[in-house]
Design a protein around this motif. Structure first.
Motif: not given
Length: 255
Positions: A116, A125, A129, A135, A138, A209
């Motif tokens: 990542c 991350m 989220y 992303t 999320s 993720q």
């Protein structure tokens, strides 16, 4: 409940490789779903006598329609019932809405995602989220439509729109599907629990993720454990691709 022909009901297909679930139907258009052996089992459980392939296809379609809620055949061919949805006995309803902090922001900094990018810790991350950043997944999770999921003893795990109460998704494990047709038989008097176990919703890091999963069991029903990806509760997410895996006694003798 939607009309039986409009329900978005899916069944595990007995594999954890590739496509793990299919739309619940009885058709020759989808190869080996259900398999011919399973079709014969369902017909036998339903108390249906059919010899030729055409007879089996015609009668099998009626069995599946009954299991999905069609009441056209229950006065003569199949067992009578008051409603299509089964009893909820031991399964616990689970509310799934916007993302909530489940504590993974406190993960140690040495826990990182190698694929990542430099400096991407799992905790960082997870904060992205939760904040609706990072992303596209999320963002879908943060703003997803609230649903309530619960198992009932018609054999299905149901997902209901939390506002309207309408069913938007239903799933049955392969182990349960193999026994569902007994519900339609007029000769079966004893009750068989089918989807009766607890459900747990939790976040997990998979691939590269964070995602949200519902893990459940069938409880006193045919032994099975399953996991659904519920990160996206729209029709784009709650479909045959939602099933990540399921285990039953054919794959784990200890169940």
């Amino acid at each position: 409940m939607p009309h039986w022909s409009l329900r978005r009901a899916f069944a595990g297909n007995g594999t954890n490789a590739g496509k793990t679930a299919e739309r619940l139907s009885w058709t020759q258009a989808v190869a080996n779903m259900p398999s011919q052996g399973l079709k014969d089992t369902l017909l036998k459980q339903a108390g249906v006598t059919a010899t030729t392939r055409n007879e089996k296809e015609a009668e099998g379609w009626k069995v599946v329609a009954y299991l999905l809620g069609d009441d056209n055949y229950q006065k003569g061919k199949f067992r009578g019932r008051e409603r299509g949805m089964g009893q909820i006995i031991n399964s616990n309803p689970v509310y799934i809405g916007a993302a909530t902090n489940q504590g993974y922001t406190m993960l140690p900094t040495h826990m990182t995602c190698a694929s990542c990018g430099e400096g991407k810790t799992l905790a960082t991350m997870y904060r992205d989220y939760l904040k609706n950043t990072g992303t596209a997944t999320s963002k879908v999770h943060r703003n997803r439509k609230p649903v309530v999921m619960v198992g009932s003893n018609d054999g299905f795990l149901h997902a209901f729109d939390a506002k309207s109460g309408n069913e938007v998704f239903a799933y049955t494990p392969y182990a349960v599907l193999k026994e569902m047709a007994r519900l339609s038989s007029k000769n079966v008097k004893d009750e068989r629990l089918l989807m009766d176990g607890p459900l747990v919703e939790a976040d997990a890091f998979m691939g590269d993720q964070w995602r949200n999963f519902l893990v459940g069991t069938t409880g006193a029903g045919p032994a099975a454990v399953f996991a659904l990806d519920v990160s996206d509760t729209s029709t784009n997410g709650l479909n045959e691709k939602a099933l990540k895996w399921e285990l039953d006694q054919s794959r784990d003798a200890e169940l």
